[in-house]
Design a protein around this motif. Structure first.
Motif, PDB file in Angstrom:
ATOM      1  N   LYS A   1       0.749  -1.308   0.107  1.00 44.43           N
ATOM      2  CA  LYS A   1      -0.055  -0.163   0.003  1.00 44.43           C
ATOM      3  C   LYS A   1       0.942   1.032  -0.066  1.00 44.43           C
ATOM      4  O   LYS A   1       0.436   2.451  -0.279  1.00 44.43           O
ATOM      5  CB  LYS A   1      -0.839   0.049   1.297  1.00 44.43           C
ATOM      6  CG  LYS A   1      -2.054  -1.146   1.017  1.00 44.43           C
ATOM      7  CD  LYS A   1      -3.352  -0.530   1.996  1.00 44.43           C
ATOM      8  CE  LYS A   1      -4.561  -1.068   1.534  1.00 44.43           C
ATOM      9  NZ  LYS A   1      -4.588  -2.541   0.975  1.00 44.43           N
ATOM     10  N   GLU A   2       2.077   1.214   0.527  1.00 43.94           N
ATOM     11  CA  GLU A   2       3.063   2.346   0.379  1.00 43.94           C
ATOM     12  C   GLU A   2       3.635   2.741  -0.873  1.00 43.94           C
ATOM     13  O   GLU A   2       4.212   3.665  -1.122  1.00 43.94           O
ATOM     14  CB  GLU A   2       4.152   2.103   1.486  1.00 43.94           C
ATOM     15  CG  GLU A   2       3.738   1.875   2.891  1.00 43.94           C
ATOM     16  CD  GLU A   2       3.201   0.446   3.132  1.00 43.94           C
ATOM     17  OE1 GLU A   2       2.567   0.110   4.067  1.00 43.94           O
ATOM     18  OE2 GLU A   2       3.394  -0.382   2.270  1.00 43.94           O
TER      19      GLU A   2
ATOM     20  N   LEU B   1      -5.690   3.677  -2.911  1.00 43.57           N
ATOM     21  CA  LEU B   1      -6.414   5.050  -2.188  1.00 43.57           C
ATOM     22  C   LEU B   1      -7.375   4.499  -1.162  1.00 43.57           C
ATOM     23  O   LEU B   1      -8.522   4.313  -1.649  1.00 43.57           O
ATOM     24  CB  LEU B   1      -6.687   6.023  -3.168  1.00 43.57           C
ATOM     25  CG  LEU B   1      -7.162   7.216  -2.496  1.00 43.57           C
ATOM     26  CD1 LEU B   1      -5.999   8.146  -2.060  1.00 43.57           C
ATOM     27  CD2 LEU B   1      -7.856   8.290  -3.748  1.00 43.57           C
TER      28      LEU B   1
ATOM     29  N   LYS C   1     -10.809   8.134   3.637  1.00 45.18           N
ATOM     30  CA  LYS C   1     -10.400   8.938   4.746  1.00 45.18           C
ATOM     31  C   LYS C   1     -11.340  10.182   4.485  1.00 45.18           C
ATOM     32  O   LYS C   1     -11.904  10.435   3.557  1.00 45.18           O
ATOM     33  CB  LYS C   1      -8.958   9.067   4.400  1.00 45.18           C
ATOM     34  CG  LYS C   1      -8.486   9.348   3.094  1.00 45.18           C
ATOM     35  CD  LYS C   1      -6.751   9.916   3.208  1.00 45.18           C
ATOM     36  CE  LYS C   1      -6.238   8.446   3.460  1.00 45.18           C
ATOM     37  NZ  LYS C   1      -4.626   8.443   3.371  1.00 45.18           N
TER      38      LYS C   1
ATOM     39  N   SER D   1      -4.043  10.778  -5.403  1.00 46.76           N
ATOM     40  CA  SER D   1      -5.261  11.451  -5.002  1.00 46.76           C
ATOM     41  C   SER D   1      -6.553  11.648  -5.695  1.00 46.76           C
ATOM     42  O   SER D   1      -6.418  11.193  -6.842  1.00 46.76           O
ATOM     43  CB  SER D   1      -4.857  12.921  -4.661  1.00 46.76           C
ATOM     44  OG  SER D   1      -4.707  13.624  -5.830  1.00 46.76           O
TER      45      SER D   1
ATOM     46  N   ASP E   1      -3.197  10.063  -0.410  1.00 46.13           N
ATOM     47  CA  ASP E   1      -2.180   9.334   0.055  1.00 46.13           C
ATOM     48  C   ASP E   1      -0.698   9.499  -0.528  1.00 46.13           C
ATOM     49  O   ASP E   1      -0.332   9.788  -1.606  1.00 46.13           O
ATOM     50  CB  ASP E   1      -2.364   7.751  -0.323  1.00 46.13           C
ATOM     51  CG  ASP E   1      -3.197   6.854   0.632  1.00 46.13           C
ATOM     52  OD1 ASP E   1      -3.484   7.362   2.048  1.00 46.13           O
ATOM     53  OD2 ASP E   1      -3.383   5.701   0.403  1.00 46.13           O
TER      54      ASP E   1
ATOM     55  N   LYS F   1       2.890   8.192  -0.942  1.00 49.20           N
ATOM     56  CA  LYS F   1       3.338   7.086  -1.276  1.00 49.20           C
ATOM     57  C   LYS F   1       4.948   7.015  -1.082  1.00 49.20           C
ATOM     58  O   LYS F   1       5.469   8.189  -1.182  1.00 49.20           O
ATOM     59  CB  LYS F   1       3.249   6.610  -2.704  1.00 49.20           C
ATOM     60  CG  LYS F   1       1.806   6.377  -3.059  1.00 49.20           C
ATOM     61  CD  LYS F   1       0.955   5.415  -2.065  1.00 49.20           C
ATOM     62  CE  LYS F   1      -0.558   5.029  -2.437  1.00 49.20           C
ATOM     63  NZ  LYS F   1      -1.186   4.019  -1.715  1.00 49.20           N
TER      64      LYS F   1
END
Ligand SMILES: [Zn+2]
Length: 212
Positions: A3-4, A80, A83, A114, A202, A204
């Protein structure tokens, strides 16, 4: 898949050197993310990926579904998560939007995936009709496409921001593709006028090229 990471198929340098042949299936690409953009084999339309669904914008910027057996020569995507959005009152053009987003991310050297949602007072987008070999230069192909302008249209921009270190690999700075809320219209963003928008992003850690 991590996810990173932000993932991409091929590199910008290869793609810009007439590298329009599909490298990876859409089925396999979707293992690497639920949000992103790119194009399809033979430049058969701009790609928009939102919520894990892949759309093709035809040359006239209308959308159609995509078979997961199709392939992509160049794409950027990642995961993504859900959130709380940052609400921004942009009231300005594409440059103003980028400045507002830059203020939120706080560092030009960040790698960002994004979504930016809202009602856009105006948006100018283009897509691409499929190309046949021998392929033309990318600039000539893009210059030959029509730009479509929509007013007061609700939708989402998928936005990727790449730092200087991505030079040659991907588009530096911000790059946006649009999809309308009703999933009828989409394409690569050339210009816009935005009011209030909701920004979900997010950060990365690394940009990774997917091995075909
Ligand atoms: Zn684009």
């Amino acid at each position: 898949m991590r996810k990173e990471e932000l993932y991409q198929v091929s590199t910008l340098a290869t793609f810009q050197n007439r590298g329009y042949d599909g490298q990876l299936s859409i089925r396999r690409m979707l293992e690497f993310g639920n949000t992103g953009f790119g194009t399809f084999h033979g430049l058969n339309g701009e790609m928009i990926v939102v919520g894990g669904v892949v759309y093709r914008a035809l040359g006239d910027c209308t959308l159609e579904a995509v078979k997961d057996s199709e392939t992509t020569p160049f794409a950027t995507l990642g995961f993504l998560g859900k959130k709380a959005p940052v609400v921004l009152d942009v009231y300005g053009n594409l440059t103003a939007l980028k400045e507002s987003l830059d203020d939120v991310i706080g560092d030009q050297q960040k790698l960002i995936l994004s979504q930016i949602s809202g009602v856009f007072e105006k948006i100018a987008i283009h897509s691409v009709w499929p190309q046949t070999k021998p392929y033309d230069e990318l600039k000539k192909i893009v210059d030959d496409q029509d730009i479509y302008i929509y007013e007061n249209i609700e939708g989402t921009l998928v936005g990727v921001h790449c730092p200087q270190s991505a030079e040659g690999f991907n588009v530096l700075g911000w790059h946006f593709h649009f999809i309308s809320e009703d999933r009828q219209i989409g394409g690569h963003v050339n210009g816009l006028f935005a009011h209030k928008i909701e920004f979900i992003y997010d950060e990365k850690e690394v940009l990774t090229i997917i091995e075909a």
